[in-house]
Design a protein around this motif. Structure first.
Motif, PDB file in Angstrom:
ATOM      1  N   GLY A  72     -59.323  89.291 -22.840  1.00 57.62           N
ATOM      2  CA  GLY A  72     -58.277  89.780 -23.735  1.00 57.62           C
ATOM      3  C   GLY A  72     -58.258  91.275 -23.938  1.00 57.62           C
ATOM      4  N   GLU A  73     -59.187  92.001 -23.306  1.00 58.54           N
ATOM      5  CA  GLU A  73     -59.240  93.448 -23.518  1.00 58.54           C
ATOM      6  C   GLU A  73     -57.976  94.107 -22.985  1.00 58.54           C
ATOM      7  N   MET A  74     -57.542  95.151 -23.676  1.00 58.86           N
ATOM      8  CA  MET A  74     -56.305  95.871 -23.368  1.00 58.86           C
ATOM      9  C   MET A  74     -55.092  94.941 -23.384  1.00 58.86           C
ATOM     10  N   GLY A  75     -55.190  93.907 -24.212  1.00 54.72           N
ATOM     11  CA  GLY A  75     -54.051  93.015 -24.420  1.00 54.72           C
ATOM     12  C   GLY A  75     -53.772  92.044 -23.292  1.00 54.72           C
ATOM     13  N   ARG A  76     -54.722  91.857 -22.380  1.00 51.20           N
ATOM     14  CA  ARG A  76     -54.490  90.936 -21.269  1.00 51.20           C
ATOM     15  C   ARG A  76     -54.456  89.492 -21.754  1.00 51.20           C
ATOM     16  N   LEU A 109     -63.577  90.982 -31.581  1.00 55.28           N
ATOM     17  CA  LEU A 109     -62.925  91.371 -32.831  1.00 55.28           C
ATOM     18  C   LEU A 109     -62.507  92.837 -32.812  1.00 55.28           C
ATOM     19  N   HIS A 110     -62.955  93.559 -31.799  1.00 56.14           N
ATOM     20  CA  HIS A 110     -62.716  95.002 -31.729  1.00 56.14           C
ATOM     21  C   HIS A 110     -61.881  95.379 -30.503  1.00 56.14           C
ATOM     22  N   ARG A 111     -61.153  94.451 -29.946  1.00 57.06           N
ATOM     23  CA  ARG A 111     -60.477  94.733 -28.683  1.00 57.06           C
ATOM     24  C   ARG A 111     -59.430  95.841 -28.831  1.00 57.06           C
ATOM     25  N   ARG A 112     -59.133  96.467 -27.746  1.00 63.95           N
ATOM     26  CA  ARG A 112     -58.112  97.512 -27.701  1.00 63.95           C
ATOM     27  C   ARG A 112     -56.817  96.948 -27.144  1.00 63.95           C
ATOM     28  N   LEU A 113     -55.711  97.546 -27.568  1.00 66.83           N
ATOM     29  CA  LEU A 113     -54.395  97.210 -27.029  1.00 66.83           C
ATOM     30  C   LEU A 113     -53.852  98.405 -26.261  1.00 66.83           C
ATOM     31  N   PRO A 114     -53.030  98.161 -25.249  1.00 72.38           N
ATOM     32  CA  PRO A 114     -52.464  99.283 -24.504  1.00 72.38           C
ATOM     33  C   PRO A 114     -51.459 100.054 -25.365  1.00 72.38           C
ATOM     34  N   GLU A 115     -51.328 101.340 -25.087  1.00 71.98           N
ATOM     35  CA  GLU A 115     -50.383 102.174 -25.827  1.00 71.98           C
ATOM     36  C   GLU A 115     -49.007 102.084 -25.177  1.00 71.98           C
ATOM     37  N   ARG A 116     -48.030 101.671 -25.956  1.00 73.39           N
ATOM     38  CA  ARG A 116     -46.673 101.559 -25.426  1.00 73.39           C
ATOM     39  C   ARG A 116     -45.676 102.260 -26.353  1.00 73.39           C
ATOM     40  N   TRP A 117     -46.149 103.238 -27.089  1.00 69.96           N
ATOM     41  CA  TRP A 117     -45.249 103.943 -27.983  1.00 69.96           C
ATOM     42  C   TRP A 117     -44.508 105.033 -27.235  1.00 69.96           C
ATOM     43  N   CYS A 225     -52.287  88.302 -42.030  1.00 70.23           N
ATOM     44  CA  CYS A 225     -53.722  88.098 -41.814  1.00 70.23           C
ATOM     45  C   CYS A 225     -54.051  87.786 -40.360  1.00 70.23           C
ATOM     46  N   HIS A 226     -53.082  87.924 -39.462  1.00 69.43           N
ATOM     47  CA  HIS A 226     -53.352  87.720 -38.039  1.00 69.43           C
ATOM     48  C   HIS A 226     -52.533  88.730 -37.247  1.00 69.43           C
ATOM     49  N   CYS A 227     -52.906  89.993 -37.391  1.00 68.68           N
ATOM     50  CA  CYS A 227     -52.236  91.064 -36.656  1.00 68.68           C
ATOM     51  C   CYS A 227     -53.272  92.073 -36.184  1.00 68.68           C
ATOM     52  N   GLU A 228     -52.837  92.979 -35.314  1.00 68.77           N
ATOM     53  CA  GLU A 228     -53.706  94.019 -34.787  1.00 68.77           C
ATOM     54  C   GLU A 228     -52.957  95.341 -34.825  1.00 68.77           C
ATOM     55  N   CYS A 229     -53.647  96.385 -35.247  1.00 67.98           N
ATOM     56  CA  CYS A 229     -53.009  97.689 -35.438  1.00 67.98           C
ATOM     57  C   CYS A 229     -53.314  98.626 -34.280  1.00 67.98           C
ATOM     58  N   TRP A 258     -49.036  83.654 -29.024  1.00 63.66           N
ATOM     59  CA  TRP A 258     -49.848  82.789 -29.870  1.00 63.66           C
ATOM     60  C   TRP A 258     -50.848  81.959 -29.072  1.00 63.66           C
ATOM     61  N   ASN A 259     -50.580  81.788 -27.776  1.00 68.63           N
ATOM     62  CA  ASN A 259     -51.402  80.893 -26.970  1.00 68.63           C
ATOM     63  C   ASN A 259     -52.421  81.642 -26.121  1.00 68.63           C
ATOM     64  N   THR A 260     -52.002  82.716 -25.476  1.00 65.93           N
ATOM     65  CA  THR A 260     -52.893  83.468 -24.589  1.00 65.93           C
ATOM     66  C   THR A 260     -53.388  84.763 -25.223  1.00 65.93           C
ATOM     67  N   PHE A 261     -52.834  85.143 -26.352  1.00 69.75           N
ATOM     68  CA  PHE A 261     -53.152  86.391 -27.054  1.00 69.75           C
ATOM     69  C   PHE A 261     -52.853  87.623 -26.186  1.00 69.75           C
ATOM     70  N   GLN A 262     -51.869  87.484 -25.310  1.00 73.30           N
ATOM     71  CA  GLN A 262     -51.410  88.629 -24.534  1.00 73.30           C
ATOM     72  C   GLN A 262     -50.555  89.535 -25.416  1.00 73.30           C
ATOM     73  N   TYR A 263     -50.809  90.813 -25.320  1.00 73.01           N
ATOM     74  CA  TYR A 263     -49.992  91.785 -26.047  1.00 73.01           C
ATOM     75  C   TYR A 263     -48.711  92.003 -25.250  1.00 73.01           C
ATOM     76  N   LEU A 264     -47.586  91.572 -25.826  1.00 68.65           N
ATOM     77  CA  LEU A 264     -46.305  91.640 -25.134  1.00 68.65           C
ATOM     78  C   LEU A 264     -45.539  92.911 -25.458  1.00 68.65           C
ATOM     79  N   GLY A 265     -45.902  93.555 -26.559  1.00 72.25           N
ATOM     80  CA  GLY A 265     -45.213  94.789 -26.927  1.00 72.25           C
ATOM     81  C   GLY A 265     -43.808  94.525 -27.436  1.00 72.25           C
ATOM     82  N   ASN A 266     -43.053  95.603 -27.535  1.00 73.48           N
ATOM     83  CA  ASN A 266     -41.670  95.520 -27.992  1.00 73.48           C
ATOM     84  C   ASN A 266     -40.865  96.507 -27.159  1.00 73.48           C
TER      85      ASN A 266
END
Length: 310
Positions: A72-76, A109-117, A225-229, A258-266
């Motif tokens: 799941g690292e980097m939102g995979r 619990l400390h995973r990183r997400l990719p930057e898509r801003w 209570c189930h989000c990542e910043c 919700w199933n794979t915890f992949q970060y899909l972004g916006n």
């Protein structure tokens, strides 16, 4: 030597109290901004202008070293090769929490997400020492262990220490064992995290108000209570409130599967949340007149009120 007799003593006490209150108000009024700022930032007032911005941006905790191979690292997306028994456990976790906590429990619990801003966001500068501080209130009811604590850690690891007063966890009368003593023991070692418990089931709004009642930050920030910043999530919100104290602001909210915890972004331009005439929440594109008003992609998107006329 006596100062006053019994009859004059009450008046004398009132004079002393009056002088004390007046002196306090005068002192408080003249020194509130300087003393409050210095104590809050733990820096001498005369050193504020010399503080490095990178120092002020430091979060409460630094994230652990990146492990690019971790699940799941980097939102995979996480897709596990499970036995029949493990599949049953996974299905049970979904039924229990409506999200795949079997997968969540295997992600850091400390995973990183990719930057898509938007790249323009990097050009924005903030006066950290003059932004308001915030209390982050997170209400939960029977939340899964890993999703709740990943939320807490993401706040602590992405919010500048000088801006985050506290994280207030509000337990809305949960009955799960892991949210009792194990949770208390866990957060006892975390800086700036407080836990309060409702004495009966209150519901989301009243639970959040319960957290607000003990908050000490200048701004209230509510999170699920189930989000990542993301890093940099907090500064533009506080800047907007500094510019317009009566504003109620909302960040761009990306999607995590919700199933794979992949970060899909916006992807694309941010959207405006709203309700249709059936009071069903949905996302809307930014109206054309609002797009024309904005001079930059980083400008605030104002909320829009619309209705019908007879």
């Amino acid at each position: 030597m006596a100062i006053c007799g019994r009859r004059s003593r009450p008046k004398f006490i009132l004079y002393i109290l009056g002088a004390f209150v007046l002196g306090y108000l005068l002192f408080h009024r003249n020194t509130r901004s300087d003393v409050g700022l210095a104590s809050r930032r733990e820096l001498p007032v005369d050193q504020h202008k010399n503080v490095d911005e990178e120092f002020l941006k430091k979060p409460v905790y630094e994230k652990p070293p990146l492990d690019v191979h971790a699940l799941g690292e980097m939102g995979r997306a996480v897709k596990l090769d499970l036995t029949e028994e493990e599949k049953r456990e996974e299905e049970e976790s979904i039924k229990k929490h409506q999200i795949n906590t079997y997968v969540s429990d295997r992600i850091s619990l400390h995973r990183r997400l990719p930057e898509r801003w938007n790249p323009l966001c990097r050009n924005l500068k903030y006066d950290y020492l003059n932004l308001p501080t915030t209390s982050v209130v997170i209400a939960f009811y029977n939340e899964a262990w890993s999703t709740l604590l990943r939320t807490v850690h993401s706040v602590l690891e992405t919010s500048p220490d000088v801006l985050l007063t506290e994280v207030i966890l509000v337990d809305d009368y949960s009955d799960r064992d892991h949210l009792k003593e194990p949770l208390e023991n866990y957060i006892a070692d975390l800086k700036k995290v407080r836990l309060i418990r409702a004495r009966k089931r209150e519901g989301l709004v009243r639970a959040r108000l319960l957290g607000a009642s003990i908050a000490t930050g200048e701004v209230l920030t509510y999170l699920d209570c189930h989000c990542e910043c993301h890093e940099g999530w907090l500064e533009p919100l506080l800047q907007r409130i500094k510019d317009e104290p009566s504003a109620v602001v909302c960040p761009v909210i990306d999607v995590i599967d919700w199933n794979t915890f992949q970060y899909l972004g916006n992807p694309g331009e941010p959207q405006i949340g709203g309700f249709d005439w059936r009071l069903v929440f949905t996302w809307h594109t930014v109206p054309e007149h609002e797009q024309k008003r904005r001079s930059s992609a980083t400008d605030v998107i104002r909320s829009v009120l619309s209705g019908c006329t007879k």
